[in-house]
Structure formats: C-alpha cells, structure tokens
Design a protein around this motif. Structure first.
Motif, mmCIF file in Angstrom:
data_model
loop_
_atom_site.group_PDB
_atom_site.id
_atom_site.type_symbol
_atom_site.label_atom_id
_atom_site.label_comp_id
_atom_site.label_asym_id
_atom_site.label_seq_id
_atom_site.Cartn_x
_atom_site.Cartn_y
_atom_site.Cartn_z
ATOM 1 N N ASP A 189 0.737 -1.154 -0.083
ATOM 2 C CA ASP A 189 0.107 -0.118 0.092
ATOM 3 C C ASP A 189 0.934 1.139 -0.190
ATOM 4 O OD1 ASP A 189 -1.773 2.081 0.396
ATOM 5 O OD2 ASP A 189 -3.079 0.769 1.826
ATOM 6 N N ARG A 190 0.860 1.774 -1.298
ATOM 7 C CA ARG A 190 1.676 3.229 -1.334
ATOM 8 C C ARG A 190 1.202 4.302 -0.528
ATOM 9 N NH1 ARG A 190 2.825 2.122 -7.439
ATOM 10 N NH2 ARG A 190 0.788 1.126 -7.253
ATOM 11 N N ASN A 191 -0.205 4.231 -0.149
ATOM 12 C CA ASN A 191 -0.807 5.170 0.598
ATOM 13 C C ASN A 191 -1.142 4.896 2.076
ATOM 14 O OD1 ASN A 191 -1.295 7.202 -1.471
ATOM 15 N ND2 ASN A 191 -2.412 5.712 -2.301
ATOM 16 N N ILE A 192 -0.321 3.624 2.692
ATOM 17 C CA ILE A 192 -0.334 3.385 3.942
ATOM 18 C C ILE A 192 -0.540 4.432 4.848
ATOM 19 C CG2 ILE A 192 2.090 2.940 4.438
ATOM 20 C CD1 ILE A 192 -0.489 0.647 5.891
ATOM 21 N N ASN A 193 -1.224 4.636 6.025
ATOM 22 C CA ASN A 193 -1.265 5.951 6.786
ATOM 23 C C ASN A 193 -1.974 5.300 8.140
ATOM 24 O OD1 ASN A 193 -4.259 5.450 6.813
ATOM 25 N ND2 ASN A 193 -4.433 6.920 5.051
ATOM 26 N N TYR A 194 -1.802 6.315 9.302
ATOM 27 C CA TYR A 194 -2.266 5.783 10.468
ATOM 28 C C TYR A 194 -3.433 5.358 10.828
ATOM 29 C CZ TYR A 194 -2.025 5.804 15.740
ATOM 30 O OH TYR A 194 -2.189 5.189 16.950
ATOM 31 N N TYR A 195 -4.448 6.278 10.060
ATOM 32 C CA TYR A 195 -5.747 5.653 10.056
ATOM 33 C C TYR A 195 -5.953 4.349 9.697
ATOM 34 C CZ TYR A 195 -11.047 5.579 8.856
ATOM 35 O OH TYR A 195 -12.233 5.321 8.966
ATOM 36 N N LYS A 196 -5.391 3.757 8.600
ATOM 37 C CA LYS A 196 -5.587 2.495 7.955
ATOM 38 C C LYS A 196 -4.784 1.521 9.206
ATOM 39 C CE LYS A 196 -5.164 3.321 3.351
ATOM 40 N NZ LYS A 196 -4.617 2.951 1.870
ATOM 41 N N ILE A 197 -3.910 1.885 9.647
ATOM 42 C CA ILE A 197 -3.140 0.864 10.679
ATOM 43 C C ILE A 197 -3.986 0.717 12.119
ATOM 44 C CG2 ILE A 197 -1.326 0.569 12.556
ATOM 45 C CD1 ILE A 197 0.485 2.059 10.290
ATOM 46 N N GLN A 198 -4.514 2.021 12.330
ATOM 47 C CA GLN A 198 -5.654 1.994 13.704
ATOM 48 C C GLN A 198 -6.899 0.928 13.383
ATOM 49 O OE1 GLN A 198 -5.140 2.219 16.534
ATOM 50 N NE2 GLN A 198 -7.230 2.837 17.490
ATOM 51 N N TYR A 199 -7.490 1.228 12.052
ATOM 52 C CA TYR A 199 -8.597 0.748 11.649
ATOM 53 C C TYR A 199 -8.551 -0.976 11.731
ATOM 54 C CZ TYR A 199 -13.628 0.657 9.909
ATOM 55 O OH TYR A 199 -14.866 0.332 9.598
ATOM 56 N N ALA A 200 -7.532 -1.326 11.014
ATOM 57 C CA ALA A 200 -7.214 -2.874 10.962
ATOM 58 C C ALA A 200 -6.831 -3.402 12.173
ATOM 59 C CB ALA A 200 -5.822 -2.738 9.966
ATOM 60 N N THR A 201 -6.040 -2.687 13.209
ATOM 61 C CA THR A 201 -5.923 -2.888 14.377
ATOM 62 C C THR A 201 -7.160 -3.397 15.239
ATOM 63 O OG1 THR A 201 -3.734 -1.834 14.537
ATOM 64 C CG2 THR A 201 -4.648 -2.437 16.654
ATOM 65 N N LEU A 202 -7.994 -2.523 15.327
ATOM 66 C CA LEU A 202 -9.371 -2.430 16.001
ATOM 67 C C LEU A 202 -10.164 -3.854 15.452
ATOM 68 C CD1 LEU A 202 -10.684 1.328 15.995
ATOM 69 C CD2 LEU A 202 -9.817 -0.115 18.063
ATOM 70 N N CYS A 203 -10.021 -3.811 14.200
ATOM 71 C CA CYS A 203 -10.855 -4.944 13.704
ATOM 72 C C CYS A 203 -10.414 -6.261 14.117
ATOM 73 C CB CYS A 203 -10.930 -5.208 11.939
ATOM 74 S SG CYS A 203 -11.850 -3.617 11.288
ATOM 75 N N ILE A 204 -9.168 -6.420 14.129
ATOM 76 C CA ILE A 204 -8.254 -7.620 14.582
ATOM 77 C C ILE A 204 -8.452 -8.014 15.838
ATOM 78 C CG2 ILE A 204 -6.267 -8.923 14.626
ATOM 79 C CD1 ILE A 204 -5.320 -7.515 11.859
ATOM 80 N N ARG A 205 -8.413 -6.736 16.618
ATOM 81 C CA ARG A 205 -8.325 -6.925 18.177
ATOM 82 C C ARG A 205 -9.665 -7.127 18.825
ATOM 83 N NH1 ARG A 205 -4.129 -3.131 21.158
ATOM 84 N NH2 ARG A 205 -4.964 -4.019 22.771
ATOM 85 N N GLU A 206 -10.747 -6.614 18.053
ATOM 86 C CA GLU A 206 -12.037 -6.256 19.023
ATOM 87 C C GLU A 206 -13.237 -6.851 18.080
ATOM 88 O OE1 GLU A 206 -13.039 -2.297 19.621
ATOM 89 O OE2 GLU A 206 -11.075 -1.709 20.506
ATOM 90 N N ASN A 207 -13.170 -7.492 16.886
ATOM 91 C CA ASN A 207 -13.870 -8.344 16.471
ATOM 92 C C ASN A 207 -13.708 -9.777 16.350
ATOM 93 O OD1 ASN A 207 -15.061 -5.767 15.501
ATOM 94 N ND2 ASN A 207 -14.792 -6.184 12.943
ATOM 95 N N PRO A 208 -14.510 -10.644 17.202
ATOM 96 C CA PRO A 208 -14.329 -12.020 17.361
ATOM 97 C C PRO A 208 -14.151 -12.838 16.171
ATOM 98 C CG PRO A 208 -16.046 -11.215 18.683
ATOM 99 C CD PRO A 208 -15.833 -10.100 17.837
ATOM 100 N N GLY A 209 -12.934 -13.535 16.014
ATOM 101 C CA GLY A 209 -12.653 -14.570 15.074
ATOM 102 C C GLY A 209 -12.169 -13.520 13.580
ATOM 103 N N CYS A 210 -11.687 -12.309 13.955
ATOM 104 C CA CYS A 210 -11.378 -11.675 12.629
ATOM 105 C C CYS A 210 -9.977 -12.196 12.099
ATOM 106 C CB CYS A 210 -11.398 -10.258 12.905
ATOM 107 S SG CYS A 210 -10.781 -9.294 11.563
ATOM 108 N N LEU A 211 -10.157 -12.528 10.908
ATOM 109 C CA LEU A 211 -8.877 -13.093 10.477
ATOM 110 C C LEU A 211 -7.785 -12.010 10.005
ATOM 111 C CD1 LEU A 211 -10.571 -15.424 7.900
ATOM 112 C CD2 LEU A 211 -9.590 -16.155 9.921
ATOM 113 N N PHE A 212 -6.462 -12.217 9.911
ATOM 114 C CA PHE A 212 -5.343 -11.319 9.806
ATOM 115 C C PHE A 212 -4.781 -11.841 8.573
ATOM 116 C CE2 PHE A 212 -1.096 -9.362 11.406
ATOM 117 C CZ PHE A 212 -0.961 -8.609 10.320
ATOM 118 N N ILE A 213 -5.002 -11.442 7.383
ATOM 119 C CA ILE A 213 -4.203 -12.092 6.206
ATOM 120 C C ILE A 213 -3.275 -11.211 5.549
ATOM 121 C CG2 ILE A 213 -4.857 -12.994 3.633
ATOM 122 C CD1 ILE A 213 -7.599 -13.439 4.703
ATOM 123 N N ALA A 214 -1.834 -11.627 5.292
ATOM 124 C CA ALA A 214 -1.014 -11.192 4.596
ATOM 125 C C ALA A 214 -1.070 -11.795 3.329
ATOM 126 C CB ALA A 214 0.122 -10.935 5.453
#
Length: 333
Positions: A189-214
C-alpha cells in the motif's frame, strides 16, 4: 473436495530438501550450513528442461524490473512454449489484479493470459472463497486486492478509499470501526497511513474471530528498476506490532498458491520448476513444495549472497538470467 493449506509467518513448512547441505561453518557459536548450488551449464539446462512439464516464474526480477523487460525474456518464453511447456507466472505484488497484470504483460509485448497469472491479490481472494467467507473484509492495500475480492463476491471496505484519511488525536477522540469485518487483508500500500493501521488493529483485536491475512511479507520490492523499495513486510509488520498476532500468509513462500495451482491444473509437483530471484520466497517456496528450483541473479539475490555462510537455502541451479536457457535453442542451418 480440494483441501488448500496455508501457513503463518511462524509456521512455514520445512521439508527435508528445503535447506542446503554443504560445508558447515561456525559463526558466533552457531553452526551454519553453507548453501551448495551449482551454476547452470548447458547440459544442466537441458536436463532441467527435459524433466520439467511446468515452469512457474516469479515476475519482479525475473521477467521485468519495474516497468522494464529483462533482456531475452520474450525469446525464452517463446522457446519454452515451442517445447510444449506450461508457463505460469506467480507474483507476490498485490497492487494489480490478474486483469491488471494481463495488461502489464501486454504492454511489455508478452502474450500471457489471465489464467496463467497468479498474484497474491488473487490468492487472498481465493483463500477467502475456499473457506466460505461471508463477512466483510477491511483492506490495507491497493486496487488489485479490491478487484479480486469483487470477482469472488466478497464485500470490502478500506483500500484506496482510506488513502487520504487522517487521525487528529483530539482529546477524547474515538475511532469507530465496522463490527461486521471478519478479515483484514494487508497488501502492499503506497498510501499506508495511521488511520488504516488503527482501523485494521481495531478490527483484528475487537471483532471476534477476525482473520489477519497478509498477501506476503517481502522485505523489499522492485517498484522501479533504479533501486529496491520497502516491501509489504513493512506494512504487515506495523499490524503485527499493534495486534501481537501473526498473519495467515497466502503469497510465497507459504503453500497456498502452489497447492491451488497444482490442484487447478492437476500437476505433479516433481515435474514443476520454480524460477525466481529471491532465496527466502521464490526458492524456499519451491523447495518447501517439492519442486525443482532455479535462481536467477537478475533481481534481488547476488552470487555473493547465495554463497554467503549466512545463507542455507540452495536452489538446484543458479544462473545470471532467464535468457540463459536460450542455449537450448536449435542452431539454424
């Protein structure tokens, strides 16, 4: 029923032939197995091609560097096709979909069909399809992932739509996130930013069973032919750091793409040769999968790196560039 396997970054499969056997050296009290890999001779090239039904090529550093075609590639691909070989192109770069890569091949004068291309953006979508995924995906990445998710009917948010979003961090600020997100996909992602990092973090940490795929964890990539650029490993690393979770990796060297390709075309893995420029992705991908392997020095890896005491991943052969296979071209009378 086709069973497709994946690995995490800490669970990459190792097979008996994945690591080199050779001279053992000692460094800092640790025993290192020096990789022994012969430089390919014309007889080696003939033996390798004769034993191979399908060639899987990495793209960046093998076929092209940035937007520049590597010398001799068109003639080499034409030669292999004339010999009846199946050609497949696999790339960890997730910025384009298969349709996007088809256009890139065409712009470089190469006639390659979408069915011959497997990108890590496609692999992410194929993985979700293979597990019957029905929720939304949040994407840290570019259009390639979004297009491939559309192709399999997976709803998605994020991606390029979040490119310009900022976090002000005012007193009491709270970021809300979509609780229906069941997977976070992190691609280049050439437009990576803090908003995206925080949003992804919230989904993975707070949504039960949320997958983290690279899509991959490559340290560097060839965005231009002038230098190496920080790769998707830097984006994945940010999310790993904030969530303390390891991702499911669908690109090389994980097994998912190889298993998918082998099942799709009913291929015998001992009749496949992986051609790449990276030891820790391309060659390890081939070795872990039981494939023949050929390293080319036209990309990331140098001969010095290959022969370094620190390296213990050995291809079956190495050569300067893909076009060295042109030594097999019949001599015209």
């Amino acid at each position: 029923k086709v069973v497709l396997t994946t690995t995490t970054t800490t669970g990459v499969r190792r097979r008996g032939n994945a690591r080199a056997t050779g001279t053992t050296t000692t460094r800092g009290g640790r025993h290192m197995a020096r990789a022994n890999a012969p430089k390919m001779s014309p007889p080696d090239a003939k033996s390798l091609v004769d034993a191979t039904e399908t060639f899987i090529f990495d793209c960046d550093g093998v076929i092209w560097k940035g937007d520049s075609l590597i010398e001799g590639v068109p003639e080499t691909l034409d030669l292999l096709r004339s010999m009846g070989k199946r050609l497949i192109f696999v790339t960890n770069n997730s910025t384009k979909s298969r349709a996007g890569y088809t256009s890139k091949f065409k712009s470089l004068g190469l006639n390659v069909g979408a069915e011959e291309i497997f990108s890590s953006s496609f692999a992410a979508a194929a993985y979700l399809e293979s597990i019957g995924f029905k929720k939304k995906a949040y994407v840290v990445g570019e259009t390639g992932i979004l297009e491939e998710l559309d192709n399999v009917g997976v709803q998605h948010i994020g991606g390029e739509a979040d490119a310009g979003k900022q976090v002000t961090l005012k007193s009491g600020e709270l970021m809300h996130h979509d609780e229906d997100v069941g997977a976070v996909i992190v691609g280049f992602d050439r437009n990576i930013n803090y908003y995206k990092i925080q949003y992804a973090t919230l989904c993975i940490r707070e949504n039960p069973g949320c997958l983290f795929i690279a899509t991959n964890t490559d340290a560097v990539t060839h965005l231009t032919d002038a230098q190496e650029w920080a790769g998707n490993g830097s984006m994945v690393g940010a999310i790993k750091g904030s969530t303390k979770q390891e991702p499911i990796v669908v690109g090389k060297p994980a097994a998912f793409m190889l298993d998918y390709i082998a099942n799709k075309y009913s291929l015998r893995k001992d009749q496949i040769c992986m051609v790449g420029d990276r030891l820790d992705t391309d060659i390890l991908f081939g070795k872990d999968g039981g494939l023949r392997t050929m390293l080319v020095l036209s990309g990331v890896t140098t001969e010095e790196t290959l022969k370094s005491p620190e390296n213990d991943i050995a291809p079956d052969f190495y050569t300067d560039k893909l076009a060295d296979l042109l030594c097999l071209k019949p001599v015209e009378a």
